[in-house]
Design an enzyme around this catalytic site. Structure first.
Site: not given
Length: 415
Positions: A309, A52
């Site tokens: 992720s 992110k």
């Protein structure tokens, strides 16, 4: 180099002032199991332990180029996006206001505050994320702030696409397959857009949590739609509605290209990666690895990249993860037993247990009749085949029982 890839490469280059490329590691354990070259793109090893940061940094960078005097950046997030925004605010020396639900775990609040330092103000508001989002957007309108969306933003998608640039730069030839987690769709949209332009022969599979299959719903409807309910366990990917911009990039995906991962199975994958490989993954970070068994025949002999992720896992959740993993693998069962109220009845039941069976829960619930009582029992074992065998012995003995392991309502209430 063309269009989108050119912008993604510039985003990737700008990140080098922040952190080096995350490792693309061959995993020997998984490679041996599937007879393939399984590579993990370790986004769990960024400074904020998720990808992110890439999108937040790139969007902020481009805003500041166009408007150097931008006063404040605002976001609404209870997790990885908040931490990425906070880190970027501190890096650029700008002010940020992060809106988080009141129910956000203190650990996530503290991490966001530590990444942002004095540059970031945290505002806790709303019991539900929709209320938090509305408050953040209202604040933006009043303060002239710039709202940093977590995934439905062109510059954020472009920043996430830097993952694809690093993958391709690390390999002599493009991989045969890339497996991508999908929540709001920003990461998947960015990587797919690069691969289409530079590695069109690379196949892609998308993975979303079964309790938050927003891409599946959008593909079926032909447009993004809101799911009626979402299981929030995979909090990094449990999104009720995929973003408009991400879906524009993903709408060409075939239904067979999108896999749904059950939450309990994800728990088993997380535990395996932790216990066998020493890799800490959050639920969303384990999605790409979790579907490898479903693709086993298709990936044999091929080079496969799984994007892990994120690794922002709160170890206070470990007992829940272990519990759900045991249920999925058949190593733990819960049932309600109607037990005769007579001396020796419990001993008769205990005699039915096998040498690898262990009582993990035993609770007398109520007296349903003068001669019988109801007991909640949890059994752990070492091999999945042991519990069906126990049930068979109980049936032969004439015991009345009900398996509630997969009964969501009863399990949540009683267990």
């Amino acid at each position: 180099m063309t269009g989108f890839t050119d912008h993604a490469r510039k985003a990737e280059a700008s990140l080098r002032g922040l952190f080096p490329p995350t490792p693309l590691q061959r995993n020997g354990h998984l490679s041996a199991r599937y007879g393939a070259e399984i590579l993990l793109k370790r986004e769990d090893l960024t400074p904020v332990r998720s990808y992110k940061l890439r999108g937040a940094f790139n969007a902020m960078r481009k805003v500041l180029v166009a408007r150097p005097d931008q006063g404040v950046f605002v976001c609404a997030s209870a997790g990885n996006h908040a931490q990425g925004v906070a880190f970027a605010c501190r890096h650029f020396g700008v002010r940020g206001v992060v809106f988080m639900p009141v129910t956000t775990p203190q650990q996530k609040i503290d991490k966001t505050r530590s990444f942002g330092g004095e540059n970031v103000e945290i505002t806790l508001t709303g019991d539900y994320f929709d209320d938090t989002l509305a408050a953040a957007q209202a604040y933006c309108a009043e303060s002239g702030g710039h709202f940093l969306a977590p995934f439905d933003d062109a510059d954020v998608i472009e920043g996430q696409a830097s993952v694809a640039i690093e993958i391709l730069d690390a390999l002599e030839a493009p991989p045969d397959l890339v497996i991508l987690p999908v929540g709001g769709g920003g990461l998947a949209a960015g990587i797919v857009s690069v691969l289409r332009e530079t590695a069109p022969r690379t196949s892609v599979r998308f993975v979303e949590p079964a309790g938050g299959a927003s891409l599946t719903a959008a593909l079926e409807a032909g447009q993004p739609v809101a799911l009626p309910s979402v299981d929030s366990f995979v909090d990094g990917a449990a999104v009720a509605r995929i973003g408009e911009r991400p879906f524009a990039a993903l709408r060409g995906a075939g239904r067979a290209d999108v896999l749904c991962a059950p939450e309990d199975r994800i728990c088993a994958t997380m535990l395996e990666m932790l216990n066998v490989e020493g890799i800490v993954l959050e639920p969303a970070g384990a999605l790409a690895v979790d579907v490898l068994p479903e693709l086993a025949e298709a990936i044999a002999g091929k080079t496969v990249v799984c994007v892990t992720s994120g690794g922002n896992f709160d170890f206070e959740r470990l007992p829940e993860v272990r519990e759900r993993a045991q249920r999925h693998t058949g190593l733990k069962k819960y049932f309600i037993l109607r037990l005769p109220q007579r001396p020796g009845a419990l001993r008769d039941f205990l005699d039915l247990l096998g040498p690898e069976d262990d009582i993990a829960r035993f609770e007398y619930l109520k007296k349903s009749a003068r001669n019988f009582g109801t007991v909640l029992i949890g059994i752990e074992t070492k091999r999945a085949e042991n519990l069906p065998a126990l049930y068979a012995r109980m049936g032969e003995r004439g015991l009345v029982f009900r398996d509630i392991t997969d009964d969501v309502v009863l399990s949540e209430f009683l267990i």
